[in-house]
Design a protein around this motif. Structure first.
Motif, PDB file in Angstrom:
ATOM      1  N   ARG A   4      26.592  17.655   7.044  1.00 37.63           N
ATOM      2  CA  ARG A   4      25.490  18.773   7.125  1.00 37.63           C
ATOM      3  C   ARG A   4      26.081  20.088   7.116  1.00 37.63           C
ATOM      4  NH1 ARG A   4      23.603  14.617  11.072  1.00 37.63           N
ATOM      5  NH2 ARG A   4      24.918  16.015  12.816  1.00 37.63           N
ATOM      6  N   LEU A   5      27.119  20.190   7.769  1.00 37.22           N
ATOM      7  CA  LEU A   5      27.994  21.559   7.809  1.00 37.22           C
ATOM      8  C   LEU A   5      28.400  21.973   6.415  1.00 37.22           C
ATOM      9  CD1 LEU A   5      29.482  23.796   9.589  1.00 37.22           C
ATOM     10  CD2 LEU A   5      31.552  22.328   9.359  1.00 37.22           C
ATOM     11  N   ALA A   6      28.878  21.126   5.336  1.00 37.20           N
ATOM     12  CA  ALA A   6      28.770  21.449   4.006  1.00 37.20           C
ATOM     13  C   ALA A   6      27.593  22.008   3.521  1.00 37.20           C
ATOM     14  CB  ALA A   6      29.522  20.411   3.263  1.00 37.20           C
ATOM     15  N   ASN A   7      26.426  21.050   3.618  1.00 36.38           N
ATOM     16  CA  ASN A   7      25.243  21.506   3.159  1.00 36.38           C
ATOM     17  C   ASN A   7      24.673  22.904   3.710  1.00 36.38           C
ATOM     18  OD1 ASN A   7      25.079  19.208   1.379  1.00 36.38           O
ATOM     19  ND2 ASN A   7      23.956  18.088   2.859  1.00 36.38           N
ATOM     20  N   LYS A   8      24.959  22.953   4.937  1.00 42.53           N
ATOM     21  CA  LYS A   8      24.292  24.232   5.630  1.00 42.53           C
ATOM     22  C   LYS A   8      25.071  25.427   5.239  1.00 42.53           C
ATOM     23  CE  LYS A   8      24.363  26.538  10.022  1.00 42.53           C
ATOM     24  NZ  LYS A   8      24.574  26.466  11.623  1.00 42.53           N
ATOM     25  N   ASN A   9      26.258  25.366   4.882  1.00 40.82           N
ATOM     26  CA  ASN A   9      27.178  26.442   4.301  1.00 40.82           C
ATOM     27  C   ASN A   9      27.381  26.474   2.745  1.00 40.82           C
ATOM     28  OD1 ASN A   9      27.783  27.780   7.039  1.00 40.82           O
ATOM     29  ND2 ASN A   9      28.896  25.786   7.481  1.00 40.82           N
ATOM     30  N   GLY A  10      27.033  25.623   2.081  1.00 39.02           N
ATOM     31  CA  GLY A  10      26.937  25.708   0.596  1.00 39.02           C
ATOM     32  C   GLY A  10      28.492  25.389   0.399  1.00 39.02           C
ATOM     33  N   TRP A  11      29.260  24.593   0.925  1.00 37.35           N
ATOM     34  CA  TRP A  11      30.720  24.221   0.832  1.00 37.35           C
ATOM     35  C   TRP A  11      30.779  22.882   0.057  1.00 37.35           C
ATOM     36  CZ3 TRP A  11      32.651  24.540   6.473  1.00 37.35           C
ATOM     37  CH2 TRP A  11      32.629  25.764   6.941  1.00 37.35           C
ATOM     38  N   ASP A  12      31.573  22.797  -0.873  1.00 37.44           N
ATOM     39  CA  ASP A  12      31.966  21.654  -1.618  1.00 37.44           C
ATOM     40  C   ASP A  12      32.547  20.632  -0.686  1.00 37.44           C
ATOM     41  OD1 ASP A  12      32.419  20.118  -3.945  1.00 37.44           O
ATOM     42  OD2 ASP A  12      34.511  20.622  -4.097  1.00 37.44           O
ATOM     43  N   MET A  13      32.280  19.277  -0.801  1.00 41.69           N
ATOM     44  CA  MET A  13      32.757  18.244   0.046  1.00 41.69           C
ATOM     45  C   MET A  13      32.571  17.107  -0.873  1.00 41.69           C
ATOM     46  SD  MET A  13      31.384  16.674   3.768  1.00 41.69           S
ATOM     47  CE  MET A  13      32.104  15.016   4.166  1.00 41.69           C
ATOM     48  N   THR A  14      33.736  16.417  -0.744  1.00 40.37           N
ATOM     49  CA  THR A  14      34.021  15.008  -1.384  1.00 40.37           C
ATOM     50  C   THR A  14      34.398  14.081  -0.415  1.00 40.37           C
ATOM     51  OG1 THR A  14      36.107  15.520  -2.204  1.00 40.37           O
ATOM     52  CG2 THR A  14      34.055  15.958  -3.824  1.00 40.37           C
ATOM     53  N   GLU A  15      34.018  12.668  -0.594  1.00 38.63           N
ATOM     54  CA  GLU A  15      34.387  11.561  -0.024  1.00 38.63           C
ATOM     55  C   GLU A  15      35.059  10.534  -0.878  1.00 38.63           C
ATOM     56  OE1 GLU A  15      31.942  10.156   3.119  1.00 38.63           O
ATOM     57  OE2 GLU A  15      30.782  12.006   2.698  1.00 38.63           O
ATOM     58  N   ARG A  16      36.147   9.858  -0.719  1.00 37.36           N
ATOM     59  CA  ARG A  16      36.593   8.587  -1.290  1.00 37.36           C
ATOM     60  C   ARG A  16      37.386   7.736  -0.537  1.00 37.36           C
ATOM     61  NH1 ARG A  16      41.964   8.375  -2.661  1.00 37.36           N
ATOM     62  NH2 ARG A  16      43.093  10.512  -2.517  1.00 37.36           N
ATOM     63  N   LYS A  17      37.311   6.356  -0.980  1.00 35.90           N
ATOM     64  CA  LYS A  17      37.681   5.262  -0.235  1.00 35.90           C
ATOM     65  C   LYS A  17      39.555   5.452  -0.272  1.00 35.90           C
ATOM     66  CE  LYS A  17      37.656   0.979   0.943  1.00 35.90           C
ATOM     67  NZ  LYS A  17      38.377   1.089   2.366  1.00 35.90           N
ATOM     68  N   GLY A  18      39.893   5.617   0.859  1.00 36.24           N
ATOM     69  CA  GLY A  18      41.487   5.328   0.821  1.00 36.24           C
ATOM     70  C   GLY A  18      42.139   4.363   1.120  1.00 36.24           C
ATOM     71  N   LYS A  19      43.139   4.061   1.507  1.00 37.62           N
ATOM     72  CA  LYS A  19      43.762   2.597   1.901  1.00 37.62           C
ATOM     73  C   LYS A  19      43.214   2.116   3.023  1.00 37.62           C
ATOM     74  CE  LYS A  19      48.247   2.790  -0.276  1.00 37.62           C
ATOM     75  NZ  LYS A  19      49.805   2.667   0.045  1.00 37.62           N
ATOM     76  N   GLY A  20      42.831   0.798   3.046  1.00 34.89           N
ATOM     77  CA  GLY A  20      42.334   0.076   4.183  1.00 34.89           C
ATOM     78  C   GLY A  20      41.025   0.629   4.634  1.00 34.89           C
ATOM     79  N   SER A  21      40.993   1.196   6.062  1.00 33.75           N
ATOM     80  CA  SER A  21      39.725   1.491   6.531  1.00 33.75           C
ATOM     81  C   SER A  21      39.966   3.044   6.907  1.00 33.75           C
ATOM     82  CB  SER A  21      39.610   0.981   7.899  1.00 33.75           C
ATOM     83  OG  SER A  21      39.518  -0.563   7.884  1.00 33.75           O
ATOM     84  N   HIS A  22      40.302   3.741   5.494  1.00 38.62           N
ATOM     85  CA  HIS A  22      40.375   5.176   5.425  1.00 38.62           C
ATOM     86  C   HIS A  22      39.437   5.736   4.666  1.00 38.62           C
ATOM     87  CE1 HIS A  22      43.870   3.661   7.978  1.00 38.62           C
ATOM     88  NE2 HIS A  22      43.712   5.067   8.699  1.00 38.62           N
ATOM     89  N   ILE A  23      39.177   6.953   4.946  1.00 37.32           N
ATOM     90  CA  ILE A  23      38.139   7.735   3.978  1.00 37.32           C
ATOM     91  C   ILE A  23      38.790   9.101   3.603  1.00 37.32           C
ATOM     92  CG2 ILE A  23      36.228   8.831   3.435  1.00 37.32           C
ATOM     93  CD1 ILE A  23      35.006   6.809   5.293  1.00 37.32           C
ATOM     94  N   VAL A  24      39.369   9.384   2.546  1.00 39.37           N
ATOM     95  CA  VAL A  24      39.910  10.676   2.165  1.00 39.37           C
ATOM     96  C   VAL A  24      38.776  11.618   2.051  1.00 39.37           C
ATOM     97  CG1 VAL A  24      41.468  11.976   0.555  1.00 39.37           C
ATOM     98  CG2 VAL A  24      41.905   9.685   1.148  1.00 39.37           C
ATOM     99  N   VAL A  25      38.718  12.821   2.827  1.00 39.49           N
ATOM    100  CA  VAL A  25      37.481  13.934   2.549  1.00 39.49           C
ATOM    101  C   VAL A  25      38.446  15.261   2.135  1.00 39.49           C
ATOM    102  CG1 VAL A  25      36.180  15.274   4.156  1.00 39.49           C
ATOM    103  CG2 VAL A  25      36.562  12.860   4.701  1.00 39.49           C
ATOM    104  N   ARG A  26      37.339  15.600   1.507  1.00 41.21           N
ATOM    105  CA  ARG A  26      38.063  17.178   0.910  1.00 41.21           C
ATOM    106  C   ARG A  26      36.793  17.848   1.135  1.00 41.21           C
ATOM    107  NH1 ARG A  26      42.400  18.726  -2.232  1.00 41.21           N
ATOM    108  NH2 ARG A  26      42.870  16.834  -2.529  1.00 41.21           N
TER     109      ARG A  26
END
Length: 76
Positions: free
Chosen positions: A18-40
């Motif tokens: 929501r923060l990224a959409n509100k401010n027009g920021w680029d946000m990506t998510e991808r699966k990391g190792k195990g139960s982790h998510i890498v967010v940029r």
């Protein structure tokens, strides 16, 4: 509103989106190792542990520090 630190990974990711959409920021998510998510968010990476319980306070603060955010930024 409940204490923002008491938050599950899914809630944090939703607020970041929501923060990224509100401010027009680029946000990506991808699966990391195990139960982790890498967010940029705007080129700043961090890792969010996607476990059943709430995110630990220190981990939560480290995620915000990595992304250059404050707790009030997430009150979207």
């Amino acid at each position: 509103m409940r204490d923002i630190v008491d938050m599950k990974a899914a809630d944090l990711l939703a607020r970041l989106r929501r923060l990224a959409n509100k401010n027009g920021w680029d946000m990506t998510e991808r699966k990391g190792k195990g139960s982790h998510i890498v967010v940029r968010l705007n080129g700043k990476p961090t890792v969010v542990s996607n476990h059943r319980g709430d995110i630990a306070t220190g981990t939560f603060r480290k995620i915000l520090k990595d992304l250059g955010l404050t707790e009030t930024d997430l009150e979207v």
